[in-house]
Motif scaffolding. Structure first.
Motif, PDB file in Angstrom:
ATOM      1  N   GLN A   1      28.871  38.012  32.930  1.00 37.98           N
ATOM      2  CA  GLN A   1      29.563  38.871  31.975  1.00 37.98           C
ATOM      3  C   GLN A   1      31.034  38.493  31.908  1.00 37.98           C
ATOM      4  O   GLN A   1      31.801  38.814  32.814  1.00 37.98           O
ATOM      5  N   GLY A   2      31.435  37.800  30.845  1.00 31.93           N
ATOM      6  CA  GLY A   2      32.807  37.372  30.648  1.00 31.93           C
ATOM      7  C   GLY A   2      33.048  35.970  31.161  1.00 31.93           C
ATOM      8  O   GLY A   2      32.348  35.492  32.053  1.00 31.93           O
TER       9      GLY A   2
ATOM     10  N   HIS B   1      23.322  36.775  27.384  1.00 36.74           N
ATOM     11  CA  HIS B   1      22.089  36.027  27.644  1.00 36.74           C
ATOM     12  C   HIS B   1      21.733  36.127  29.115  1.00 36.74           C
ATOM     13  O   HIS B   1      22.602  36.081  29.977  1.00 36.74           O
ATOM     14  N   GLN B   2      20.451  36.314  29.365  1.00 38.58           N
ATOM     15  CA  GLN B   2      19.903  36.432  30.723  1.00 38.58           C
ATOM     16  C   GLN B   2      19.350  35.074  31.134  1.00 38.58           C
ATOM     17  O   GLN B   2      18.510  34.508  30.440  1.00 38.58           O
TER      18      GLN B   2
ATOM     19  N   GLY C   1      29.431  30.666  29.966  1.00 37.19           N
ATOM     20  CA  GLY C   1      29.819  29.555  29.109  1.00 37.19           C
ATOM     21  C   GLY C   1      30.037  30.014  27.678  1.00 37.19           C
ATOM     22  O   GLY C   1      30.917  29.537  26.977  1.00 37.19           O
ATOM     23  N   ILE C   2      29.209  30.957  27.234  1.00 30.81           N
ATOM     24  CA  ILE C   2      29.362  31.579  25.919  1.00 30.81           C
ATOM     25  C   ILE C   2      29.375  33.080  26.175  1.00 30.81           C
ATOM     26  O   ILE C   2      28.333  33.729  26.256  1.00 30.81           O
ATOM     27  N   ALA C   3      30.568  33.612  26.353  1.00 31.04           N
ATOM     28  CA  ALA C   3      30.728  35.008  26.763  1.00 31.04           C
ATOM     29  C   ALA C   3      30.495  35.998  25.629  1.00 31.04           C
ATOM     30  O   ALA C   3      30.208  37.158  25.881  1.00 31.04           O
TER      31      ALA C   3
ATOM     32  N   ASP D   1      28.190  42.241  25.903  1.00 29.55           N
ATOM     33  CA  ASP D   1      28.080  42.930  27.180  1.00 29.55           C
ATOM     34  C   ASP D   1      26.738  43.641  27.306  1.00 29.55           C
ATOM     35  O   ASP D   1      26.211  44.186  26.328  1.00 29.55           O
ATOM     36  N   TYR D   2      26.227  43.670  28.519  1.00 29.72           N
ATOM     37  CA  TYR D   2      24.947  44.318  28.801  1.00 29.72           C
ATOM     38  C   TYR D   2      24.952  45.784  28.364  1.00 29.72           C
ATOM     39  O   TYR D   2      23.953  46.302  27.872  1.00 29.72           O
TER      40      TYR D   2
END
Length: 178
Positions: free
Chosen positions: A125-126, A138-139, A132-134, A87-88
């Motif tokens: 996010q999620g 990744h930005q 795809g890969i929660a 998470d950010y």
């Protein structure tokens, strides 16, 4: 190269559509090989490889830039923290700064190398939000050109990408330090 099937050879009533089969995309669609932890997370393992094998474009102190293996457009980059966080809000101030600065740099380099008309930037996010890969933040840095999306994504659920990942990675990596 995908096979194109003439619709007149299919069972039933022929229609006006030709089918462009892309079975390799099923791996992504079904989530086969999705990581189950940081031991097999592609965003954790990618920076442990040499740049070409890991599709790494550039490395920062707390984050790095990598080619998206399933790009929306040529030059689609991901800016990832090295640390495995979902998470950010989990990022430290230094990680947040590095992700932001690498995102800005990626935009500058993409403008110089491929001249896009604009960008889509974002973090999903999620899983419910489309990640795809929660499990590893990744930005996305997606270069966009006027008219870059044609009928294929809408009708054929297929994207036409005119540049190979390794070719794009080499151009971007070479331009990174200019």
């Amino acid at each position: 190269m995908p096979d194109i099937e003439d619709s007149s050879t299919l069972a039933g009533v022929p229609d006006a559509f030709q089918r462009l089969w892309t079975p390799h995309r099923m791996v992504y669609i079904h989530g086969q090989g999705k990581p189950e932890g940081d031991h097999d997370c592609p965003f954790c393992t990618s920076p442990t490889k040499d740049d070409a094998d890991g599709l790494v474009v550039a490395r920062g102190e707390h984050a790095y830039v990598v080619m998206n293996l399933f790009p929306y457009s040529p030059g689609h980059l991901l800016v990832c923290p090295y640390r495995h966080v979902p998470d950010y809000t989990d990022l430290t101030a230094d990680e947040t700064r590095d992700v932001a600065e690498l995102t800005q740099r990626a935009m500058r380099v993409l403008r110089r190398v491929s001249g896009p008309d604009g960008f889509n930037l974002g973090m999903n996010q999620g899983e419910v939000a489309g990640a795809g890969i929660a499990m590893h933040l990744h930005q996305h840095v997606v270069p966009r050109w006027g008219g870059d999306m044609n009928f294929l994504p809408v009708i054929g659920r297929t994207r036409a990408l005119p540049q190979l990942l390794d070719d794009a990675r080499r151009l971007l990596a070479a331009a990174w330090d200019e």
